[in-house]
Design a protein around this motif. Structure first.
Motif, PDB file in Angstrom:
ATOM      1  N   ASP A  79       0.836  -1.205   0.000  1.00  0.00           N
ATOM      2  CA  ASP A  79       0.000   0.000   0.000  1.00  0.00           C
ATOM      3  C   ASP A  79       0.870   1.254   0.000  1.00  0.00           C
ATOM      4  O   ASP A  79       0.542   2.245  -0.654  1.00  0.00           O
ATOM      5  CB  ASP A  79      -0.944   0.004   1.205  1.00  0.00           C
ATOM      6  N   TRP A  80       1.973   1.195   0.723  1.00  0.00           N
ATOM      7  CA  TRP A  80       2.907   2.331   0.722  1.00  0.00           C
ATOM      8  C   TRP A  80       3.483   2.534  -0.672  1.00  0.00           C
ATOM      9  O   TRP A  80       3.653   3.669  -1.123  1.00  0.00           O
ATOM     10  CB  TRP A  80       4.032   2.111   1.706  1.00  0.00           C
ATOM     11  N   GLU A  81       3.776   1.414  -1.349  1.00  0.00           N
ATOM     12  CA  GLU A  81       4.302   1.516  -2.709  1.00  0.00           C
ATOM     13  C   GLU A  81       3.280   2.164  -3.641  1.00  0.00           C
ATOM     14  O   GLU A  81       3.639   2.998  -4.481  1.00  0.00           O
ATOM     15  CB  GLU A  81       4.677   0.131  -3.246  1.00  0.00           C
ATOM     16  N   GLU A  82       2.029   1.787  -3.483  1.00  0.00           N
ATOM     17  CA  GLU A  82       0.980   2.398  -4.301  1.00  0.00           C
ATOM     18  C   GLU A  82       0.872   3.895  -4.001  1.00  0.00           C
ATOM     19  O   GLU A  82       0.720   4.716  -4.908  1.00  0.00           O
ATOM     20  CB  GLU A  82      -0.360   1.709  -4.055  1.00  0.00           C
ATOM     21  N   ALA A  83       0.958   4.255  -2.735  1.00  0.00           N
ATOM     22  CA  ALA A  83       0.912   5.670  -2.355  1.00  0.00           C
ATOM     23  C   ALA A  83       2.090   6.420  -2.972  1.00  0.00           C
ATOM     24  O   ALA A  83       1.930   7.550  -3.464  1.00  0.00           O
ATOM     25  CB  ALA A  83       0.935   5.803  -0.834  1.00  0.00           C
ATOM     26  N   TYR A  84       3.247   5.795  -2.981  1.00  0.00           N
ATOM     27  CA  TYR A  84       4.438   6.417  -3.574  1.00  0.00           C
ATOM     28  C   TYR A  84       4.228   6.639  -5.074  1.00  0.00           C
ATOM     29  O   TYR A  84       4.513   7.715  -5.596  1.00  0.00           O
ATOM     30  CB  TYR A  84       5.670   5.542  -3.323  1.00  0.00           C
ATOM     31  N   ASN A  86       1.398   6.910  -6.640  1.00  0.00           N
ATOM     32  CA  ASN A  86       0.388   7.965  -6.796  1.00  0.00           C
ATOM     33  C   ASN A  86       1.022   9.345  -6.662  1.00  0.00           C
ATOM     34  O   ASN A  86       0.686  10.278  -7.402  1.00  0.00           O
ATOM     35  CB  ASN A  86      -0.724   7.813  -5.759  1.00  0.00           C
ATOM     36  N   GLY A  87       1.920   9.484  -5.704  1.00  0.00           N
ATOM     37  CA  GLY A  87       2.622  10.753  -5.520  1.00  0.00           C
ATOM     38  C   GLY A  87       3.462  11.114  -6.726  1.00  0.00           C
ATOM     39  O   GLY A  87       3.470  12.264  -7.178  1.00  0.00           O
ATOM     40  N   GLU A  88       4.167  10.124  -7.259  1.00  0.00           N
ATOM     41  CA  GLU A  88       4.981  10.355  -8.453  1.00  0.00           C
ATOM     42  C   GLU A  88       4.093  10.774  -9.629  1.00  0.00           C
ATOM     43  O   GLU A  88       4.457  11.679 -10.381  1.00  0.00           O
ATOM     44  CB  GLU A  88       5.772   9.095  -8.811  1.00  0.00           C
ATOM     45  N   ASN A 116       6.729  12.232  -0.361  1.00  0.00           N
ATOM     46  CA  ASN A 116       7.108  11.082  -1.184  1.00  0.00           C
ATOM     47  C   ASN A 116       8.557  10.668  -0.926  1.00  0.00           C
ATOM     48  O   ASN A 116       8.878   9.481  -0.931  1.00  0.00           O
ATOM     49  CB  ASN A 116       6.886  11.386  -2.672  1.00  0.00           C
ATOM     50  N   ASP A 117       9.430  11.646  -0.713  1.00  0.00           N
ATOM     51  CA  ASP A 117      10.827  11.326  -0.385  1.00  0.00           C
ATOM     52  C   ASP A 117      10.913  10.562   0.934  1.00  0.00           C
ATOM     53  O   ASP A 117      11.647   9.578   1.049  1.00  0.00           O
ATOM     54  CB  ASP A 117      11.670  12.604  -0.298  1.00  0.00           C
ATOM     55  N   THR A 118      10.156  11.007   1.915  1.00  0.00           N
ATOM     56  CA  THR A 118      10.130  10.328   3.216  1.00  0.00           C
ATOM     57  C   THR A 118       9.545   8.931   3.072  1.00  0.00           C
ATOM     58  O   THR A 118      10.049   7.967   3.647  1.00  0.00           O
ATOM     59  CB  THR A 118       9.298  11.145   4.225  1.00  0.00           C
ATOM     60  N   LEU A 119       8.481   8.820   2.288  1.00  0.00           N
ATOM     61  CA  LEU A 119       7.847   7.531   2.065  1.00  0.00           C
ATOM     62  C   LEU A 119       8.803   6.565   1.372  1.00  0.00           C
ATOM     63  O   LEU A 119       8.896   5.391   1.743  1.00  0.00           O
ATOM     64  CB  LEU A 119       6.578   7.715   1.225  1.00  0.00           C
ATOM     65  N   LEU A 120       9.536   7.056   0.395  1.00  0.00           N
ATOM     66  CA  LEU A 120      10.517   6.218  -0.300  1.00  0.00           C
ATOM     67  C   LEU A 120      11.557   5.691   0.679  1.00  0.00           C
ATOM     68  O   LEU A 120      11.915   4.510   0.652  1.00  0.00           O
ATOM     69  CB  LEU A 120      11.189   7.006  -1.425  1.00  0.00           C
ATOM     70  N   ASP A 121      12.013   6.550   1.563  1.00  0.00           N
ATOM     71  CA  ASP A 121      12.992   6.139   2.572  1.00  0.00           C
ATOM     72  C   ASP A 121      12.403   5.054   3.476  1.00  0.00           C
ATOM     73  O   ASP A 121      13.075   4.080   3.802  1.00  0.00           O
ATOM     74  CB  ASP A 121      13.422   7.361   3.390  1.00  0.00           C
TER      75      ASP A 121
END
Length: 187
Positions: A79-84, A86-88, A116-121
């Motif tokens: 789900d985090w990947e999907e959110a990432y 979506n942000g991109e 998105n940067d924080t989420l990627l980390d």
């Protein structure tokens, strides 16, 4: 027969080329955004197109925020990947239309970029931990499937640019690959 085919073709074109305003009224904000952007890029200086572009983008940002709020509260990394992603996507749309969009979107897109940067980390860190856990399971049980799983997870870390954060990624991947390789001796 030819006339029927030709008529069907023109009807199809008519319906597929709905105006940005019609798409917006129907709630097709993505189509409205793309159509308005296309018109503006062609050099049409229609105020309505710029207005629809801004309204559509505003709706797309609202939808992004609503969907991502749910995804971010999930315990699943997928789900985090999907959110990432979506942000991109919303950042790409912004970049494509930036010259036609109102400046009011600058701050929200900057915020989305930082989030998105924080989420990627977070994604990279969690995958790193999961891969290391799988390797620990392999060490305890000699179960090659755990090492194979670790290798697949290390590949995800690599795919998200984790080399800069984890300089030993290549060594870890090689160790997992070697540990997960099944050797069959045939005589």
């Amino acid at each position: 027969m030819k006339n029927k085919l030709l008529t069907s073709f023109f009807i199809l074109i008519l319906f597929s080329c709905a105006s940005p305003q019609k798409n917006f009224k129907k709630g097709n904000y993505e189509k409205a955004f793309n159509a308005a952007l296309k018109n503006l890029e062609k050099g049409k200086k229609d105020r309505k197109d710029k207005q629809i572009l801004n309204k559509s983008f505003n709706e797309l940002v609202k939808r992004y925020q609503s969907e991502n709020q749910d995804l971010m509260t999930s315990d699943f990394i997928e789900d985090w990947e999907e959110a990432y992603r979506n942000g991109e996507d919303i950042i790409v749309q912004y970049d494509e239309a930036k010259r036609f969009l109102d400046q009011e979107f600058d701050a929200s897109i900057f915020k989305i970029g930082n989030e998105n940067d924080t989420l990627l980390d977070d994604i990279v860190s969690n995958y790193w931990s999961l891969a290391n856990e799988s390797m620990a399971m392999y060490s305890e049980s000699d179960d090659k499937s755990s090492a194979q799983e670790a290798y697949r997870i290390y590949q995800k870390v690599e795919g998200y640019g984790g080399r800069s954060k984890y300089p030993k990624l290549d060594d870890s991947m090689e160790t997992a690959l070697n540990a997960g390789t099944i050797h069959i001796v045939v005589e």
